[in-house]
Write a protein that holds these residues in place. Sequence first.
Motif, PDB file in Angstrom:
ATOM      1  N   TYR A 170      -0.276  -1.745  -6.668  1.00 47.35           N
ATOM      2  CA  TYR A 170      -1.681  -2.125  -6.867  1.00 47.35           C
ATOM      3  C   TYR A 170      -1.794  -3.557  -7.399  1.00 47.35           C
ATOM      4  CZ  TYR A 170      -3.528   2.568  -6.014  1.00 47.35           C
ATOM      5  OH  TYR A 170      -3.896   3.766  -5.435  1.00 47.35           O
TER       6      TYR A 170
ATOM      7  N   LYS B 225       0.831  -1.208   0.000  1.00 45.24           N
ATOM      8  CA  LYS B 225       0.000   0.000   0.000  1.00 45.24           C
ATOM      9  C   LYS B 225       0.866   1.258   0.000  1.00 45.24           C
ATOM     10  CE  LYS B 225      -4.292  -1.772   2.005  1.00 45.24           C
ATOM     11  NZ  LYS B 225      -5.219  -1.784   3.158  1.00 45.24           N
TER      12      LYS B 225
ATOM     13  N   THR C 168       2.005   2.271  -3.447  1.00 43.19           N
ATOM     14  CA  THR C 168       1.020   2.913  -4.326  1.00 43.19           C
ATOM     15  C   THR C 168       1.109   4.442  -4.269  1.00 43.19           C
ATOM     16  OG1 THR C 168      -0.733   2.895  -2.647  1.00 43.19           O
ATOM     17  CG2 THR C 168      -0.557   0.966  -4.091  1.00 43.19           C
TER      18      THR C 168
ATOM     19  N   TYR D 245      -8.180  -3.677  -7.293  1.00 45.68           N
ATOM     20  CA  TYR D 245      -6.759  -3.303  -7.326  1.00 45.68           C
ATOM     21  C   TYR D 245      -6.187  -3.414  -8.742  1.00 45.68           C
ATOM     22  CZ  TYR D 245      -6.425  -3.172  -2.208  1.00 45.68           C
ATOM     23  OH  TYR D 245      -6.569  -2.850  -0.876  1.00 45.68           O
TER      24      TYR D 245
END
Length: 385
Positions: A261, A248, A251, A280
């Motif tokens: 993702y 995460k 990203t 995602y």
Amino acid sequence: MRKIILTFVLVIGISHGLSEKERDKLLMLIQGLYKDRVYSLSAKKAEEYLKKTDSKDPYRDKVFFLQLQAYIKEKNESKILEAIDRVNNLGFSEDVKKRTYGIVLNYFERNPEKLEEAIKKIINYTEGYERDQLYKKLALLYYKNKKWAKILQLPDIKEINFLKVVSLYKMGRYMDVVKATEKMDKFLPDQKDDVLYYRALAFHKLGREDKAAANMESITFKTPEVVKFLANYYFKRKKYLQSEKYFKLLTYEEGFKDYGYYMLGVIEDQNKNYKKAAEYYKKAVKIKGKYSEFARKRLLQLKSAGVIEYKGDTVYSVRVILFMNENQAENFIRKYNLVGCFSKPFKKYIAVYCGTFPTKKDALKKKEELVKKGFKDVLIEKIKI
């Protein structure tokens, strides 16, 4: 007898000295020759001046620097180097010495061998902080020219100890890297993260992934590369909560978003949460990068398996070329290392597209980039992905 000695001293003083008139005449001659670009003779006369005057002479500094500039104009490297010893042996002030060092170092800035020689000479006349800074300059010179073994020969100074760690790593001496990084007090406080990073890399090379990850975790300000390492480390060990946290974070990083993702989608895939995985993957598809194509293909697979509905999104892309089959298109992408490009059916053909963009204006920059690389007849098209 005393009268004879005094007469002898007086004769010596006159023979090695200059009257005011002689001095002014010699100064004018030195300056005139320099302005006329007769540098060799100007330097020679400057040497005569320096020999016939003492340290109290008010023009002595200027004559010395004019002589040095004459040698520079002539590109007389041996004489330029010699200036370092001469400025010390002729009894000049510390300011004159420092200025001389600066001129000589600047002259040899693009000549690594001579610059190394000059720094070593100056080191002999310095101590304390100044000497440490020169060793640091020498270490950076070696680093720039990949002379790892020479860096290791330098004294243990905090300013350069980190470069020794890098050198050991570059030489493949991974166990020595581990030993050299055991105590953090050997390094500057702001180098802690960098030291831990190389310590982790060394453990990784030695096959100690657990130790590598532990050191990566200790890094305060984690770079995207560190975050990616930790994300993959936990993913391989099926520790999905830890890996998800780091994916995460990726990203938010340019150049890593599509990977972040995509891997978040893979984690949800592993848990058979296909709808969440698709969310995602769709985000990955919209980002320029090689993993956007992986995400697109996985979405099509999930659609074919009947576990998700996927109509695709409409975006702008740059069509480069058409082929008869997908193998030809994929080989073309690999041959020209077209990052962010992918193959897609186009009527009876297979097209190679590059990038996905929300607007036609955004795609224009990619088109111009491809044209500069020599690709002709490239077109911006609206496609579904």
